[in-house]
Write a protein that holds these residues in place. Structure first.
Motif, PDB file in Angstrom:
ATOM      1  N   MET A 147       8.337 -24.524  37.065  1.00  0.00           N
ATOM      2  CA  MET A 147       9.625 -25.134  36.715  1.00  0.00           C
ATOM      3  C   MET A 147      10.516 -24.461  35.653  1.00  0.00           C
ATOM      4  O   MET A 147      11.759 -24.643  35.767  1.00  0.00           O
ATOM      5  N   ILE A 148       9.858 -23.713  34.938  1.00  0.00           N
ATOM      6  CA  ILE A 148      10.239 -23.158  33.790  1.00  0.00           C
ATOM      7  C   ILE A 148      11.727 -22.158  34.251  1.00  0.00           C
ATOM      8  O   ILE A 148      12.748 -22.493  33.770  1.00  0.00           O
ATOM      9  N   PRO A 149      11.561 -21.027  35.009  1.00  0.00           N
ATOM     10  CA  PRO A 149      12.569 -20.330  35.641  1.00  0.00           C
ATOM     11  C   PRO A 149      13.765 -21.286  36.539  1.00  0.00           C
ATOM     12  O   PRO A 149      14.680 -20.850  36.399  1.00  0.00           O
ATOM     13  N   VAL A 150      13.153 -22.384  37.196  1.00  0.00           N
ATOM     14  CA  VAL A 150      14.016 -23.153  37.698  1.00  0.00           C
ATOM     15  C   VAL A 150      14.964 -24.219  36.909  1.00  0.00           C
ATOM     16  O   VAL A 150      16.182 -24.114  37.359  1.00  0.00           O
ATOM     17  N   ILE A 151      14.482 -24.223  35.874  1.00  0.00           N
ATOM     18  CA  ILE A 151      15.366 -25.106  34.964  1.00  0.00           C
ATOM     19  C   ILE A 151      16.657 -24.177  34.477  1.00  0.00           C
ATOM     20  O   ILE A 151      17.639 -24.528  34.319  1.00  0.00           O
ATOM     21  N   THR A 152      16.445 -22.904  34.253  1.00  0.00           N
ATOM     22  CA  THR A 152      17.302 -21.984  33.874  1.00  0.00           C
ATOM     23  C   THR A 152      18.353 -22.020  34.896  1.00  0.00           C
ATOM     24  O   THR A 152      19.601 -22.154  34.778  1.00  0.00           O
ATOM     25  N   LEU A 153      17.875 -21.587  36.403  1.00  0.00           N
ATOM     26  CA  LEU A 153      18.803 -21.832  37.589  1.00  0.00           C
ATOM     27  C   LEU A 153      19.712 -23.149  37.438  1.00  0.00           C
ATOM     28  O   LEU A 153      21.056 -23.049  37.458  1.00  0.00           O
ATOM     29  N   TRP A 154      18.986 -24.182  37.203  1.00  0.00           N
ATOM     30  CA  TRP A 154      19.713 -25.449  37.449  1.00  0.00           C
ATOM     31  C   TRP A 154      20.464 -25.641  36.518  1.00  0.00           C
ATOM     32  O   TRP A 154      21.828 -26.142  36.746  1.00  0.00           O
ATOM     33  N   GLY A 155      20.531 -25.294  35.210  1.00  0.00           N
ATOM     34  CA  GLY A 155      21.407 -25.334  34.309  1.00  0.00           C
ATOM     35  C   GLY A 155      22.656 -24.671  34.778  1.00  0.00           C
ATOM     36  O   GLY A 155      23.817 -24.997  34.507  1.00  0.00           O
ATOM     37  N   MET A 156      22.601 -23.241  35.126  1.00  0.00           N
ATOM     38  CA  MET A 156      23.574 -22.648  35.523  1.00  0.00           C
ATOM     39  C   MET A 156      24.259 -23.072  36.613  1.00  0.00           C
ATOM     40  O   MET A 156      25.584 -23.031  36.808  1.00  0.00           O
ATOM     41  N   THR A 157      23.685 -23.540  37.571  1.00  0.00           N
ATOM     42  CA  THR A 157      23.944 -24.405  38.750  1.00  0.00           C
ATOM     43  C   THR A 157      24.915 -25.604  38.398  1.00  0.00           C
ATOM     44  O   THR A 157      26.026 -25.646  39.019  1.00  0.00           O
ATOM     45  N   LEU A 158      24.448 -26.177  37.479  1.00  0.00           N
ATOM     46  CA  LEU A 158      25.353 -27.576  37.024  1.00  0.00           C
ATOM     47  C   LEU A 158      26.871 -26.767  36.717  1.00  0.00           C
ATOM     48  O   LEU A 158      27.891 -27.624  37.160  1.00  0.00           O
TER      49      LEU A 158
END
Lengths: 266, 315, 269
Positions: B235-246
């Motif tokens: 999940m660690i890289p995914v969290i970064t993506l999600w943050g940018m996505t929001l």
């Protein structure tokens, strides 16, 4: 040269799609079946057929011709955007990464500020200050793309600057500029390549979005985004008007991202 | 804690810089509040008098800090065109845009999490390959074109909603939500595709690591290894993506609002740009940028909780 | 009086993930008694780690061909079902791996990872009981301030400390068999000796049988009573460790002994 079959399937499909798209774009620069801005009252919203393979728009303009022109516009804008982003980003990243220190600290803070600013928002600021038009969009998107490239290049330079071959070059009296551009930069190209391709895709999508909002390419000049915006009004009677420009955006982006994936896999 | 403090300071500096840059940019363009109030056919003397009265002749920095102080207090200035406080114009529209971003975000999380894990567990099989092909195509579809396609299929052909229709959340909250569903799907689909691809790759990468073997050696079953070990790391890289996505979704809704004719913040921004209604443009842009920056800050904090290896010295 | 814990009969492991099948273990047979420390030595690629994985039930079965039998306390485990294996793993069989840097989960606290086997195999224990056991176990692997270590993350510990943590988490359920797969290879020489002494102590105090796998003959000699020398997937020599050192019968064993630096051979401990 490796054999064609030796490349991953993704890469090959991507290469074929991109090849076809580039061919269409090049053809569109020199030849279109009809004048893309010529209106024909008798052919308003004509369905796709033998005379107009993608049909006609609400002014009776040939959609295929406009799609060809629009692809060319989108391609050139995306290209210019990426060139600005890559050139400036490389310079910033190379110097900050190589020298470090206060220059690095200051430029990276500026970088963070620009990075925090969404690219479409930056383009909107540019447009509201300088007015609409493709050059403003290119400039705004180009600036918005600088930080991400700068970060990648900086990371690579930090990795290379302390390597033994760089140290020995320095001891041998090679100038810093030469070390940066001749000894280190070529080594960062592989990493750059896939991010350039991803950046290109983002530029295509951003340009299409801008033109859709009516702040990019201005009418009567054709753009895939502005065509979609016009097509929406006639969505029920002429869905083909929306389908073809949309399909072309998808194919351009898809081809490039498959290529980028293929390059990363190797 | 030191990490959070450092990030907080960075966030405040970024906020300050962006507000300064935007204020500066709109300050140097010709045309000001006096000109907007009196019109171009007014005499230079009357313009000058009004400028004096409004304090427009004071030094730039003084005006900036006053504007900033007002902004923080929620006073965003007065619209040139509508002569009403910008805050009043925005306040009823902001919930619409924020709601759209949140629903899209929720859709992305709910769909991509199980799908990413599922494809990773079945990687190489036919179902995985099929999903990945669809995924790759979805990633290439611009969200506004997705919006147009959804309008055609679900609005015009299947008649599940009225294209261009909208109900305010003040009138009927649930009908308001129902009108946001398709716009949100349009925003969410490309992001779902991206996050499935990243999560799948990340899960496969983590599953090959040594600690997974350790987990099996303790008697964990596949589920235990997946949920207690692999997923947390994947999940660690995914969290970064999600943050940018929001942040992306918030900005992306500017375009999607045009596709679905939704009167949100994006609509105000675009009409204000075409009317050169600078106080509104300025306020909306600074506001959106602020939300994006604060979101990034929160992501940094969550990131640190998710990955204990991140410390002040690192990155 | 023999008290057999583990017996392997004619173990064969063949890889099938490449075009040509590759035999990594062939015709291996061995016996391990309760309370015994058996060393398996050989260079990398000799099949010693594969043997360890086979015993621990950690082979990825779908791309390899396995034959033979492994009996653990009289039960065949090489072809046993996954759930049957899981009952043994972490409870009766513990394993320590070569890479203490990567074998711990980077995002979980030490305490959580040490207790993991307890949560799986002793679900009846309360949180406090688990904590007490974990602290005791961390103490038994000679970590100072176990309460502090308990709350740390792997990246905050040194390699030697991590290997002690690995040992603790493998030992927490008091397994009858501890497999140590090159546990010292990634560590400094001084730390290597500490880990070897630690394993000796655990063996003495808890009567745990240890299968110590290493390419380092001098370490194996210090720790093990009996040695198995492997080469190219086969056992080339087996016997009392003192015997093998003083009178190696096979040329390969002589080579291995010859490869030990002279200084270390003189060193006594």
């Amino acid at each position: 040269m490796k054999k064609w079959k030796a490349y991953p399937v993704n890469f090959r499909i991507g290469a074929v799609i991109t090849g076809i798209m580039l061919l269409l774009i090049v053809i569109g620069f020199f030849y279109t079946p009809y004048n893309p801005t010529a209106m024909d009252n008798s052919a308003k919203l004509a369905a796709p057929g033998l005379r107009h393979i993608m049909g006609c728009d609400n002014f009776g303009r040939d959609i295929f011709s406009r799609v060809l022109k629009g692809m060319g516009n989108t391609f050139l804008i995306a290209l210019a955007t990426v060139v600005i982003g890559v050139v400036c980003g490389t310079v910033v990243g190379a110097f900050t990464g190589y020298y470090g220190g206060w220059l690095d600290e200051v430029l990276m803070r500026v970088n963070d500020v620009v990075f925090a600013f969404p690219s479409i928002l930056l383009a909107l600021v540019f447009v509201s200050i300088f007015g609409t038009g493709k050059y403003n969009v290119v400039l705004a998107l180009g600036i918005a793309f600088i930080p991400s490239f700068a970060r990648i290049v900086r990371g690579e330079f930090i990795k290379y600057r302390d390597m033994d071959y760089v140290k020995s070059a320095r001891l041998a009296g090679v100038s810093n500029l030469r070390i940066i551009f001749v000894h280190i930069l070529p080594n960062t190209l592989t990493v750059m390549l896939s991010s350039v391709m991803i950046g290109f895709n983002n530029a295509v999508l951003a340009e299409a979005g801008m033109s859709y909002l009516g702040i990019g390419v201005q009418p009567p000049d054709a753009s895939l985004g502005s065509m979609l915006s016009e097509a929406q009004t006639y969505l029920f009677s002429a869905p083909n008007y929306a389908v073809f420009p949309g399909l072309m955006i998808i194919l351009m982006v898809l081809g490039f991202s498959l290529l980028a994936d293929g390059i990363k896999e190797r | 804690m030191k990490y959070a403090a450092k990030k907080l300071v960075t966030m405040l500096i970024t906020l300050l810089s962006i507000s300064f840059l935007v204020y500066f940019a709109f300050d140097i363009i010709p045309g000001d509040a006096a000109l907007a109030a009196l019109g171009t056919d007014s005499t230079p003397e009357r313009l000058e008098a009004l400028r004096e009265q409004l304090g427009l002749n004071r030094p730039f920095l003084e005006r900036y800090f006053e504007w900033l102080a007002n902004f923080v207090r929620g006073d965003f200035g007065v619209s040139y065109k509508y002569k009403m406080p910008v805050a009043d114009m925005i306040s009823s529209k902001l919930p619409i845009t924020v709601m759209m971003a949140l629903i899209s975000f929720a859709m992305m999380v709910v769909v991509s999490l199980p799908l990413g894990v599922y494809t990773a567990m079945n990687s190489g099989r036919r179902i995985d390959r099929l999903i990945m092909v669809v995924n790759q195509i979805m990633m290439s579809v611009p969200h506004f074109f997705m919006g147009i396609v959804l309008t055609y299929i679900f609005g015009l052909v299947l008649k599940l909603f009225t294209p261009g229709g909208f109900v305010s959340y003040e009138t009927d909250f649930w009908r308001f939500i129902s009108y946001l569903i398709f716009p949100c799907i349009a925003i969410a689909l490309p992001k779902i595709a991206m996050s499935v691809k990243l999560l799948r790759g990340s899960c496969i990468e983590e599953a090959a690591k040594d600690y997974v073997r350790t987990a099996y050696s303790k008697g964990n079953d596949t589920r235990g290894v997946l949920y207690k070990h692999v997923l947390r790391n994947a999940m660690i890289p995914v969290i970064t993506l999600w943050g940018m996505t929001l942040a992306d979704m918030l900005v992306g809704s500017i375009v999607i609002e045009q596709v679905f004719n939704i009167p949100g913040i994006g609509r105000i921004l675009l009409t204000s740009i075409s009317y050169r209604d600078y106080p509104v443009v300025e306020a909306v842009i600074v506001l959106i940028a602020a939300v994006v920056i604060v979101t990034n800050f929160c992501v940094d904090i969550i990131y640190q909780i998710a990955d204990p290896r991140i410390s002040v010295g690192g990155r | 009086m023999e008290d057999l814990l583990l017996e392997i009969k004619d173990l064969n492991i063949e890889f099938h993930d490449h075009d040509a099948p590759e035999r990594v273990v062939s015709g291996l047979s061995m016996r391990l008694n309760r309370g015994e420390i058996l060393g398996i030595v050989g260079e990398s690629g000799s099949g010693k780690s594969m043997t360890a994985m086979a015993i621990a039930g950690l082979l990825r079965r779908h791309d390899m061909k396995i034959s033979g039998e492994i009996y653990f306390e009289g039960t065949e485990i090489l072809h046993a079902g996954r759930s049957e294996l899981r009952r043994l793993q972490g409870d009766d069989i513990g394993i320590i791996f070569q890479e203490p840097m990567t074998s711990l989960n980077p995002v979980k606290k030490i305490g959580w990872q040490v207790e993991e086997s307890l949560r799986i195999h002793r679900p009846q224990l309360s949180r406090e009981q688990r904590y007490a056991l974990a602290i005791e176990c961390l103490k038994s692997v000679e970590l100072d301030e176990p309460e502090v270590i308990y709350k740390k993350y792997p990246h905050e510990l040194s390699g030697g400390m991590r290997q002690r943590v690995m040992t603790a988490s493998a030992m927490i359920c008091d397994p009858r068999l501890l497999i140590a797969d090159e546990p010292t290879t990634a560590l400094d020489v001084t730390i290597q000796l500490q880990i070897v002494k630690l394993l000796q102590k655990l063996n003495r105090e808890k009567n745990t049988s240890i299968l110590f796998i290493s390419h380092d003959l001098s370490l194996v000699r210090k720790l093990c009573g009996r040695i198995l020398v492997m080469h190219d997937g086969r056992v080339v020599e087996e016997g009392d460790s003192h015997e093998i050192f003083t009178h190696p019968r096979q040329a390969y064993t002589k080579e291995l002994i010859g490869a030990i630096p002279r200084m270390e051979k003189l060193q006594q401990f």
